[in-house]
Design a protein around this motif. Structure first.
Motif, PDB file in Angstrom:
ATOM      1  N   LEU A  76       0.412  -0.993   0.090  1.00  0.00           N
ATOM      2  CA  LEU A  76      -0.209  -0.230  -0.731  1.00  0.00           C
ATOM      3  C   LEU A  76       0.554   1.029  -0.321  1.00  0.00           C
ATOM      4  CD1 LEU A  76      -1.819  -1.552   3.004  1.00  0.00           C
ATOM      5  CD2 LEU A  76      -2.840  -0.594   0.444  1.00  0.00           C
ATOM      6  N   GLY A  77      -0.014   2.290  -0.607  1.00  0.00           N
ATOM      7  CA  GLY A  77       1.052   3.521  -0.507  1.00  0.00           C
ATOM      8  C   GLY A  77       0.063   5.402  -0.285  1.00  0.00           C
ATOM      9  N   TYR A  78       0.439   5.559   1.065  1.00  0.00           N
ATOM     10  CA  TYR A  78      -0.362   7.022   1.069  1.00  0.00           C
ATOM     11  C   TYR A  78       0.261   7.807   1.034  1.00  0.00           C
ATOM     12  CZ  TYR A  78      -2.971   3.151   3.539  1.00  0.00           C
ATOM     13  OH  TYR A  78      -3.654   1.682   3.622  1.00  0.00           O
ATOM     14  N   TYR A  79      -0.837   8.953   0.911  1.00  0.00           N
ATOM     15  CA  TYR A  79       0.611   9.955   0.268  1.00  0.00           C
ATOM     16  C   TYR A  79       1.087  10.508  -0.342  1.00  0.00           C
ATOM     17  CZ  TYR A  79      -2.932  11.446   4.635  1.00  0.00           C
ATOM     18  OH  TYR A  79      -3.233  11.463   5.434  1.00  0.00           O
ATOM     19  N   LEU A  80       0.814   9.564  -1.611  1.00  0.00           N
ATOM     20  CA  LEU A  80       1.619   9.532  -2.451  1.00  0.00           C
ATOM     21  C   LEU A  80       1.384  10.945  -3.619  1.00  0.00           C
ATOM     22  CD1 LEU A  80      -0.199   8.117  -4.664  1.00  0.00           C
ATOM     23  CD2 LEU A  80       1.049   6.153  -3.966  1.00  0.00           C
ATOM     24  N   ASP A  81       2.005  11.613  -4.587  1.00  0.00           N
ATOM     25  CA  ASP A  81       1.802  12.589  -5.571  1.00  0.00           C
ATOM     26  C   ASP A  81       1.447  11.499  -6.793  1.00  0.00           C
ATOM     27  OD1 ASP A  81       1.811  14.396  -8.072  1.00  0.00           O
ATOM     28  OD2 ASP A  81       3.579  14.219  -7.615  1.00  0.00           O
ATOM     29  N   PRO A  82       0.339  11.254  -6.653  1.00  0.00           N
ATOM     30  CA  PRO A  82      -0.718  10.609  -8.085  1.00  0.00           C
ATOM     31  C   PRO A  82       0.026  11.533  -9.401  1.00  0.00           C
ATOM     32  CG  PRO A  82      -1.933  12.368  -6.697  1.00  0.00           C
ATOM     33  CD  PRO A  82      -1.029  12.349  -6.316  1.00  0.00           C
ATOM     34  N   ASP A  83       0.764  13.075  -9.251  1.00  0.00           N
ATOM     35  CA  ASP A  83       1.018  12.316 -10.975  1.00  0.00           C
ATOM     36  C   ASP A  83       2.577  12.385 -11.221  1.00  0.00           C
ATOM     37  OD1 ASP A  83      -1.479  14.122 -10.993  1.00  0.00           O
ATOM     38  OD2 ASP A  83      -0.612  15.808 -10.148  1.00  0.00           O
ATOM     39  N   HIS A  84       2.874  11.638 -10.121  1.00  0.00           N
ATOM     40  CA  HIS A  84       3.830  11.602 -10.278  1.00  0.00           C
ATOM     41  C   HIS A  84       4.498  10.544 -11.795  1.00  0.00           C
ATOM     42  CE1 HIS A  84       8.296   9.689  -9.213  1.00  0.00           C
ATOM     43  NE2 HIS A  84       8.638  10.814  -8.447  1.00  0.00           N
ATOM     44  N   GLU A  85       5.597  10.946 -12.479  1.00  0.00           N
ATOM     45  CA  GLU A  85       5.797   9.974 -13.506  1.00  0.00           C
ATOM     46  C   GLU A  85       6.489   8.575 -13.588  1.00  0.00           C
ATOM     47  OE1 GLU A  85       8.445  11.744 -17.470  1.00  0.00           O
ATOM     48  OE2 GLU A  85       6.732  13.456 -16.819  1.00  0.00           O
ATOM     49  N   ALA A  86       6.915   8.432 -12.825  1.00  0.00           N
ATOM     50  CA  ALA A  86       7.920   7.464 -12.479  1.00  0.00           C
ATOM     51  C   ALA A  86       6.465   6.669 -12.244  1.00  0.00           C
ATOM     52  CB  ALA A  86       8.826   7.230 -11.753  1.00  0.00           C
ATOM     53  N   GLN A  88       3.369   6.538 -12.046  1.00  0.00           N
ATOM     54  CA  GLN A  88       2.682   6.478 -13.532  1.00  0.00           C
ATOM     55  C   GLN A  88       2.953   5.650 -14.667  1.00  0.00           C
ATOM     56  OE1 GLN A  88      -0.380   6.957 -13.183  1.00  0.00           O
ATOM     57  NE2 GLN A  88      -0.976   8.339 -11.064  1.00  0.00           N
ATOM     58  N   GLU A  89       3.990   5.718 -14.971  1.00  0.00           N
ATOM     59  CA  GLU A  89       4.710   4.456 -16.021  1.00  0.00           C
ATOM     60  C   GLU A  89       4.582   3.169 -15.343  1.00  0.00           C
ATOM     61  OE1 GLU A  89       8.557   5.845 -17.074  1.00  0.00           O
ATOM     62  OE2 GLU A  89       8.386   7.422 -18.110  1.00  0.00           O
ATOM     63  N   ALA A  90       5.122   2.863 -14.466  1.00  0.00           N
ATOM     64  CA  ALA A  90       5.057   1.986 -13.644  1.00  0.00           C
ATOM     65  C   ALA A  90       3.641   1.112 -13.983  1.00  0.00           C
ATOM     66  CB  ALA A  90       5.608   1.891 -11.987  1.00  0.00           C
ATOM     67  N   LEU A  91       2.512   2.292 -12.988  1.00  0.00           N
ATOM     68  CA  LEU A  91       0.876   1.576 -13.012  1.00  0.00           C
ATOM     69  C   LEU A  91       0.753   0.914 -14.724  1.00  0.00           C
ATOM     70  CD1 LEU A  91      -0.438   4.305 -10.820  1.00  0.00           C
ATOM     71  CD2 LEU A  91       0.436   1.941 -10.079  1.00  0.00           C
ATOM     72  N   THR A  92       0.699   2.538 -15.311  1.00  0.00           N
ATOM     73  CA  THR A  92       0.719   1.766 -17.023  1.00  0.00           C
ATOM     74  C   THR A  92       0.823   0.392 -17.405  1.00  0.00           C
ATOM     75  OG1 THR A  92       0.659   4.335 -17.234  1.00  0.00           O
ATOM     76  CG2 THR A  92       0.354   2.863 -19.017  1.00  0.00           C
ATOM     77  N   GLY A  93       2.217   0.176 -17.382  1.00  0.00           N
ATOM     78  CA  GLY A  93       2.686  -0.625 -17.971  1.00  0.00           C
ATOM     79  C   GLY A  93       2.109  -2.300 -16.771  1.00  0.00           C
ATOM     80  N   LEU A  94       1.371  -2.196 -15.531  1.00  0.00           N
ATOM     81  CA  LEU A  94       1.203  -3.479 -14.288  1.00  0.00           C
ATOM     82  C   LEU A  94      -0.314  -3.527 -15.254  1.00  0.00           C
ATOM     83  CD1 LEU A  94       2.232  -2.456 -10.796  1.00  0.00           C
ATOM     84  CD2 LEU A  94       3.573  -4.512 -12.827  1.00  0.00           C
ATOM     85  N   ARG A  95      -0.896  -1.993 -16.003  1.00  0.00           N
ATOM     86  CA  ARG A  95      -2.335  -2.195 -16.154  1.00  0.00           C
ATOM     87  C   ARG A  95      -2.584  -3.206 -17.708  1.00  0.00           C
ATOM     88  NH1 ARG A  95      -2.891   2.764 -13.788  1.00  0.00           N
ATOM     89  NH2 ARG A  95      -2.724   3.724 -16.023  1.00  0.00           N
ATOM     90  N   ARG A 176       9.337   0.951  -3.905  1.00  0.00           N
ATOM     91  CA  ARG A 176      10.861   2.233  -4.369  1.00  0.00           C
ATOM     92  C   ARG A 176       9.914   2.959  -5.192  1.00  0.00           C
ATOM     93  NH1 ARG A 176      14.969  -2.147  -5.259  1.00  0.00           N
ATOM     94  NH2 ARG A 176      15.976  -2.281  -3.539  1.00  0.00           N
ATOM     95  N   VAL A 177       9.058   2.814  -5.873  1.00  0.00           N
ATOM     96  CA  VAL A 177       8.458   3.597  -6.897  1.00  0.00           C
ATOM     97  C   VAL A 177       6.924   4.163  -5.708  1.00  0.00           C
ATOM     98  CG1 VAL A 177       6.678   2.081  -7.070  1.00  0.00           C
ATOM     99  CG2 VAL A 177       7.259   3.787  -8.812  1.00  0.00           C
ATOM    100  N   ILE A 178       6.879   4.226  -4.851  1.00  0.00           N
ATOM    101  CA  ILE A 178       6.193   4.578  -4.054  1.00  0.00           C
ATOM    102  C   ILE A 178       7.170   5.703  -2.979  1.00  0.00           C
ATOM    103  CG2 ILE A 178       4.474   4.559  -1.506  1.00  0.00           C
ATOM    104  CD1 ILE A 178       3.814   1.850  -2.777  1.00  0.00           C
ATOM    105  N   ARG A 179       8.412   5.308  -2.840  1.00  0.00           N
ATOM    106  CA  ARG A 179       8.209   6.076  -1.931  1.00  0.00           C
ATOM    107  C   ARG A 179       9.532   7.274  -3.153  1.00  0.00           C
ATOM    108  NH1 ARG A 179      11.277   5.222   2.773  1.00  0.00           N
ATOM    109  NH2 ARG A 179      12.135   7.074   2.672  1.00  0.00           N
ATOM    110  N   ARG A 180       9.785   6.779  -4.438  1.00  0.00           N
ATOM    111  CA  ARG A 180       9.939   7.975  -5.289  1.00  0.00           C
ATOM    112  C   ARG A 180       8.800   9.002  -5.134  1.00  0.00           C
ATOM    113  NH1 ARG A 180      11.927   4.422  -9.705  1.00  0.00           N
ATOM    114  NH2 ARG A 180      12.530   3.193  -8.202  1.00  0.00           N
ATOM    115  N   ALA A 181       7.440   8.441  -5.166  1.00  0.00           N
ATOM    116  CA  ALA A 181       6.722  10.049  -5.678  1.00  0.00           C
ATOM    117  C   ALA A 181       5.969   9.749  -4.129  1.00  0.00           C
ATOM    118  CB  ALA A 181       5.881   8.596  -5.819  1.00  0.00           C
ATOM    119  N   SER A 182       7.231  10.212  -3.133  1.00  0.00           N
ATOM    120  CA  SER A 182       6.972  10.538  -1.855  1.00  0.00           C
ATOM    121  C   SER A 182       5.535  10.240  -1.005  1.00  0.00           C
ATOM    122  CB  SER A 182       6.715  12.502  -2.441  1.00  0.00           C
ATOM    123  OG  SER A 182       7.065  12.776  -2.706  1.00  0.00           O
ATOM    124  N   GLY A 183       5.311   8.937  -1.317  1.00  0.00           N
ATOM    125  CA  GLY A 183       4.576   7.990  -0.603  1.00  0.00           C
ATOM    126  C   GLY A 183       4.867   7.237   0.581  1.00  0.00           C
TER     127      GLY A 183
END
Ligand code: AMP
Ligand code: FE
Ligand code: FE
Ligand code: ZN
Length: 286
Positions: A76-86, A88-95, A176-183
């Motif tokens: 789970l990731g909380y308080y992350l930046d939903p616009d963070h590029e890396a 969103q890129e990771a999530l797009t790949g997963l979807r 790591r990707v959640i941390r990169r998005a400040s989550g």
């Protein structure tokens, strides 16, 4: 005041829209709501919009399902930046991987003598992130099975004939990707993962919490994860994993009671990530 830190909408495999979920949260008198859809943050914008003018904090959040040695490890990731590029890129790949996997599962079902099409399933998946629950609902709609439980039991569950594993991020990568998005990354329902040995590597990657309070955790498990969190200097969270009314749940939205210290500590952790000058935890390993 009650909060909900783990739930899903139609953006992934929940059955309530973000607006409907917010309305339910308001009716339940919740103070904060974190929608943790699988691999998508699409519910966040509409939920914020629906909560405008009400005293309900809508926390941007996510659930990323990974796997380690055949065990489910959900982050789970909380308080992350939903616009963070890396992110969103990771999530797009997963979807995208979810869609390819759906095609494979449909092929298997057809080969097993259960006619079904991807189009039917996609029509039930109104959101961004398609998963086995949508396929299960399509099988029910076709009359191939009596209910979702039977769909998982006979065909879609792990090891069943139509099961195809998802392409996953390694759980450390999800952290790591959640941390990169400040989550703030938190290990979801560690009791369902069932192996504490995954924790040290996740902590190394930047994990900050354990979801100790969870409807399927027995009392002794809750205590065990409270102790484990303390040993690793992690915060604790909890939530119901609500997927909509009538779904297989042991708790309703906001139905998992959390001690009063949980939200302040979670907010503090999030603030420490946004404020590099603060006494936050050490940065995630690159
Ligand atoms: P997926 O992400 O496509 O692998 O699907 C996993 C989701 O399926 C979980 O998040 C649950 O919502 C749902 N699920 C898993 N097992 C069952 C089950 N036995 N019955 C109903 N839903 C299930
Ligand atoms: Fe789910
Ligand atoms: Fe999960
Ligand atoms: Zn969940």
């Amino acid at each position: 005041m009650p909060v909900e830190l783990h739930c899903h909408t139609t953006a992934s495999d929940g059955t309530l829209s973000p607006e409907e979920l917010v309305r339910l949260a308001l009716a339940q008198g919740l103070e904060a709501l974190a929608i943790t859809d699988h691999d998508t943050t699409a519910a966040w914008g509409p939920a914020v919009e629906a909560a405008r003018g009400f005293r309900l904090e809508v926390i941007p959040a996510i659930e990323i399902n990974g796997e380690r040695d055949g065990r489910d490890v959900h982050i789970l990731g909380y308080y992350l930046d939903p616009d963070h590029e890396a992110l969103q890129e990771a999530l797009t790949g997963l979807r995208q991987a979810r869609v390819r996997r759906l095609e494979e599962m449909v092929e298997r079902l057809v080969a097993l003598g259960l006619p079904i099409t991807c189009q039917e399933v996609m029509a039930l998946a109104t959101g961004e992130s398609v998963g086995r629950p949508h396929l299960a609902r399509a099988l029910v709609a076709r009359g191939h099975v009596r209910d979702m439980h039977e769909a998982f039991e006979l065909y879609l569950g792990s090891g069943r004939p139509a099961f195809v594993p998802r392409r996953n991020l390694a759980p450390e990568e999800a952290v790591r990707v959640i941390r990169r998005a400040s989550g703030v990354p938190v290990l979801a329902h560690p009791g369902l993962t069932g192996d504490d040995a995954v924790v040290p590597a996740l902590v190394e990657a930047g994990l900050m919490g354990l979801e100790a309070y969870y409807p399927q955790h027995a009392g002794w498990e809750v205590q065990h994860y409270l102790d484990l969190a303390e040993r690793h200097g992690l915060l604790v969270t909890g939530g119901s994993d609500f997927h909509g009314p009538g779904a297989r749940h042991r708790a309703g939205l906001g139905g998992v009671a959390l001690p009063p210290g949980v939200m302040p500590r979670l907010r503090e952790a999030a603030a420490s990530l946004r404020d590099p000058g603060g006494q936050g935890p050490p940065p995630a390993t690159p």
